[in-house]
Design an enzyme around this catalytic site. Structure first.
Site, PDB file in Angstrom:
ATOM      1  N   HIS A   1       0.820  -1.214   0.000  1.00  0.00           N
ATOM      2  CA  HIS A   1       0.000   0.000   0.000  1.00  0.00           C
ATOM      3  C   HIS A   1       0.853   1.263   0.000  1.00  0.00           C
ATOM      4  O   HIS A   1       0.333   2.356  -0.234  1.00  0.00           O
ATOM      5  CB  HIS A   1      -1.006  -0.011   1.156  1.00  0.00           C
ATOM      6  CG  HIS A   1      -0.442   0.278   2.515  1.00  0.00           C
ATOM      7  ND1 HIS A   1      -0.061  -0.708   3.389  1.00  0.00           N
ATOM      8  CD2 HIS A   1      -0.238   1.449   3.165  1.00  0.00           C
ATOM      9  CE1 HIS A   1       0.359  -0.165   4.518  1.00  0.00           C
ATOM     10  NE2 HIS A   1       0.261   1.155   4.407  1.00  0.00           N
TER      11      HIS A   1
ATOM     12  N   ASP B   1      -0.025  -7.552   1.365  1.00  0.00           N
ATOM     13  CA  ASP B   1       0.450  -6.175   1.489  1.00  0.00           C
ATOM     14  C   ASP B   1       1.964  -6.155   1.671  1.00  0.00           C
ATOM     15  O   ASP B   1       2.484  -5.919   2.764  1.00  0.00           O
ATOM     16  CB  ASP B   1      -0.261  -5.509   2.673  1.00  0.00           C
ATOM     17  CG  ASP B   1       0.000  -4.017   2.749  1.00  0.00           C
ATOM     18  OD1 ASP B   1       0.451  -3.431   1.746  1.00  0.00           O
ATOM     19  OD2 ASP B   1      -0.248  -3.433   3.829  1.00  0.00           O
TER      20      ASP B   1
ATOM     21  N   GLY C   1       2.044   7.064   9.001  1.00  0.00           N
ATOM     22  CA  GLY C   1       3.457   7.341   8.751  1.00  0.00           C
ATOM     23  C   GLY C   1       4.350   6.149   9.027  1.00  0.00           C
ATOM     24  O   GLY C   1       5.504   6.120   8.617  1.00  0.00           O
TER      25      GLY C   1
ATOM     26  N   SER D   1       3.471   3.017   8.096  1.00  0.00           N
ATOM     27  CA  SER D   1       3.176   2.010   7.077  1.00  0.00           C
ATOM     28  C   SER D   1       4.449   1.438   6.467  1.00  0.00           C
ATOM     29  O   SER D   1       5.378   2.169   6.124  1.00  0.00           O
ATOM     30  CB  SER D   1       2.341   2.635   5.961  1.00  0.00           C
ATOM     31  OG  SER D   1       1.018   2.851   6.345  1.00  0.00           O
ATOM     32  N   GLY D   2       4.475   0.109   6.325  1.00  0.00           N
ATOM     33  CA  GLY D   2       5.614  -0.534   5.670  1.00  0.00           C
ATOM     34  C   GLY D   2       6.808  -0.779   6.559  1.00  0.00           C
ATOM     35  O   GLY D   2       7.765  -1.438   6.151  1.00  0.00           O
TER      36      GLY D   2
END
Length: 270
Positions: free
Chosen positions: A83, A128, A222, A224-225
């Site tokens: 994402h 994801d 912020g 994410s990942g």
């Protein structure tokens, strides 16, 4: 009419647990006031070199830009969430990024270097995971790789273990300030049943790993990942949480890295 009522009751009973009680959302897409960049909510401040594998990334597209985290898993490879790469045309990659505005190294890569999982679903938040190839970097005490789980026919659920999440996500649901320093938090890994009770089994599959967020300590917008690390091994990638906020005690959900070891190896090699 009685048959129809019975059918509705049966459907409601069958779908209970399948459908989410709360709307799950990628941290990148959480509604917020102010900047998309902040800190782990109620986390601790990292020292320089404490998390040398931490990567920060500023993604851009023709409709805007966003910040995500990631991890250095090889001298040419960054692991992050699908994402984060989805819809992006390029990314500025920050390495050695304890202080967000003062990375030890900064690189720019185009979407040609993005390897997004072909079966990523933004609707069901599945698969994801993405890889980004970068120019080879030289490792040091502030830029280094994180280990991934060994390839195996079976893996632990990690339930009951404590793992570290790190990133530059928002400090609170109301925060509008940008983070200057990396934050981290120690989170308890819980069973997927705890997670599916909130987000439903249609979203929480065996490819997901979940943690508690007690005391309003959580990954947030912020983050994410970013990596979830257990005993020096990355076991998760920040994927989604409750759209209602980061400080309300709902579980964090991560892409379970063990479910994608073969996929990762097919791209980066041994």
């Amino acid at each position: 009419m009685k048959w129809f009522v019975v059918f509705l009751l049966a459907f409601a009973t069958a779908s209970a647990g399948i459908l989410p009680k709360l709307t799950p959302v990628h941290p990148k897409d959480m509604k917020h006031s102010g900047s998309i960049v902040g800190r782990i909510t109620n986390g601790q401040e990292a020292t320089e070199g404490q998390f040398p594998y931490q990567v920060g990334m500023s993604f851009s597209s023709n409709t805007g830009s966003w910040w995500c985290g990631g991890s250095l898993i090889g001298i040419e490879w960054v692991l992050t969430a699908a994402h984060c790469t989805s819809g992006a045309s390029a990314a500025i990659v920050y390495l050695g990024v304890t202080v967000r505005t003062k990375p030890a190294q900064k690189l720019t890569v185009s979407s040609r270097n993005f390897y997004q999982h072909a079966s990523y679903s933004s609707l069901l938040l599945r698969n994801d995971i993405s890889l980004i190839k970068i120019p080879a970097v030289t490792v040091s005490n502030i830029i280094n790789t994180i280990a991934l789980p060994e390839v195996s026919n079976s893996y632990s659920t990690y339930e009951g273990e404590k793992a570290i999440v790190s990133g530059h996500g928002r400090e609170s649901d109301s925060s509008s300030s940008k983070a200057k320093k990396l934050k981290w938090a120690l989170l308890d890994i819980v069973s997927n049943t705890v997670c599916s009770d909130v987000f439903g089994t249609a979203v929480v599959t065996n490819n997901i790993l979940c943690t508690k967020t007690e005391g309003a300590v959580s990954a947030c917008n912020g983050d994410s990942g970013g990596p979830l690390v257990l005993n020096g091994v990355q076991v998760g990638i920040v994927s989604f949480g409750a759209s209602s906020g980061c400080e309300l005690g709902y579980p964090n959900a991560f892409t379970r890295v063990t479910s994608y070891r073969s996929w990762i190896l097919s791209i980066v090699g041994a």
